[in-house]
Design a protein around this motif. Structure first.
Motif: not given
Length: 295
Positions: A219-227, A249-254
């Motif tokens: 989906n296109t909800q984004g990292l924050t929403a999916n987590l 990628v940078q946000a995930c690694h963070k």
């Protein structure tokens, strides 16, 4: 019943609780369905021959609660032949639901002789939907025979709320069956459980919190929403490759997450994503890695 597995699984995995090795993770999707019949032992062996780090596979259950490799909860008319050797009509696929048959009957279907028109390079050969335990035994023995590294396993639970009790067991029973196989085969240190269904990931984490998990995303909800769909941080964030950006990628690694996108089927896309510093690639064509320039 799941809680009964927790002490042993925790013991098996506690020594390996750190993140996976920094080696780039090359994964053959369904073994590598661009080259061999998907989710079969020949596909997994081909992936091993081509140097894949991880064997990616889908798991469902038979009527007699045996876990087997299959992406579809029914016999897909695109590439499956009935036990009598005849093609299955698209309109009749639902008559061949896996969860309606004992495994002995499922094994009689031929999933390789017809080939798959969507993958014209796929080798045609007679083969079947194997048990998960059988696949693990085969991969371990093949690695020893060929003096290859012991494979890792990325196992997807093909569950969804609408399929509970119809296409597969309810999540608690499904996870209990899955963890029992992983425990029995002693592969907890090399296994990842992935899913689009947060319910199974939650149950895996509750029973074996050090077992690696991957949240699949399309989906296109984004990292924050999916987590937020999970109560814990998975080991891996695994989005459709078209969703991957440098910022993601940078946000995930963070967040301490690895990024392993699917399903990447061109050398150009593999190279682009590698340059974005993803941690691995899932592809239908394991041979593509050999075409990339050496680092």
């Amino acid at each position: 019943m799941i809680k009964l597995l927790l002490p042993l699984l925790a013991l098996l995995t506690s020594h390996f609780a750190t993140a996976q090795t920094s080696t780039f993770d090359r994964q053959g999707h369904r073994g590598g369905r661009g080259l061999m019949p998907e989710n079969t032992i020949p596909a997994m062996r081909k992936a091993q021959d081509l140097g894949m780090t991880t064997l990616e596979m889908d798991v469902l259950a038979s009527q007699d609660n045996q876990l087997l490799l299959s992406h579809d909860p029914y016999m897909n008319a695109d590439f499956v032949l009935a036990p009598d050797g005849q093609p299955i009509r698209k309109a009749d696929e639902q008559k061949h639901r896996l969860y309606a048959f004992p495994y002995a009957e499922i094994r009689r279907y031929d999933v390789g002789s017809q080939g798959n028109s969507k993958f014209p390079l796929q080798q045609k050969l007679r083969t079947y939907k194997p048990l998960l335990a059988e696949v693990i035994d085969s991969a371990e023995a093949y690695a020893r025979l060929k003096k290859l590294p012991a494979p890792r396993y990325n196992i997807e639970t093909k569950t969804a709320p609408e399929g509970d009790g119809k296409l597969h067991p309810a999540p608690a029973e499904f996870v209990k069956l899955l963890l029992a196989v992983i425990q029995t085969k002693g592969i907890a240190s090399r296994a990842t459980i992935q899913s689009f269904d947060p319910r199974t990931l939650e149950l895996v984490h509750q029973a074996a919190p050090t077992l690696h998990t991957a949240l699949l995303v399309q989906n296109t909800q984004g990292l924050t929403a999916n987590l937020k769909r999970l109560s814990f941080r998975p080991t891996i964030y695994s989005p459709n490759y078209q969703l991957v950006t440098a910022d993601l990628v940078q946000a995930c690694h963070k967040e301490g997450l690895q990024v392993i996108p699917w399903t990447v089927n061109s050398a150009a896309d593999i190279q682009r994503l590698t340059q974005l510093q993803v941690d691995g690639i899932i592809t239908d064509y394991p041979d593509l890695f050999a075409t990339l320039p050496k680092p």
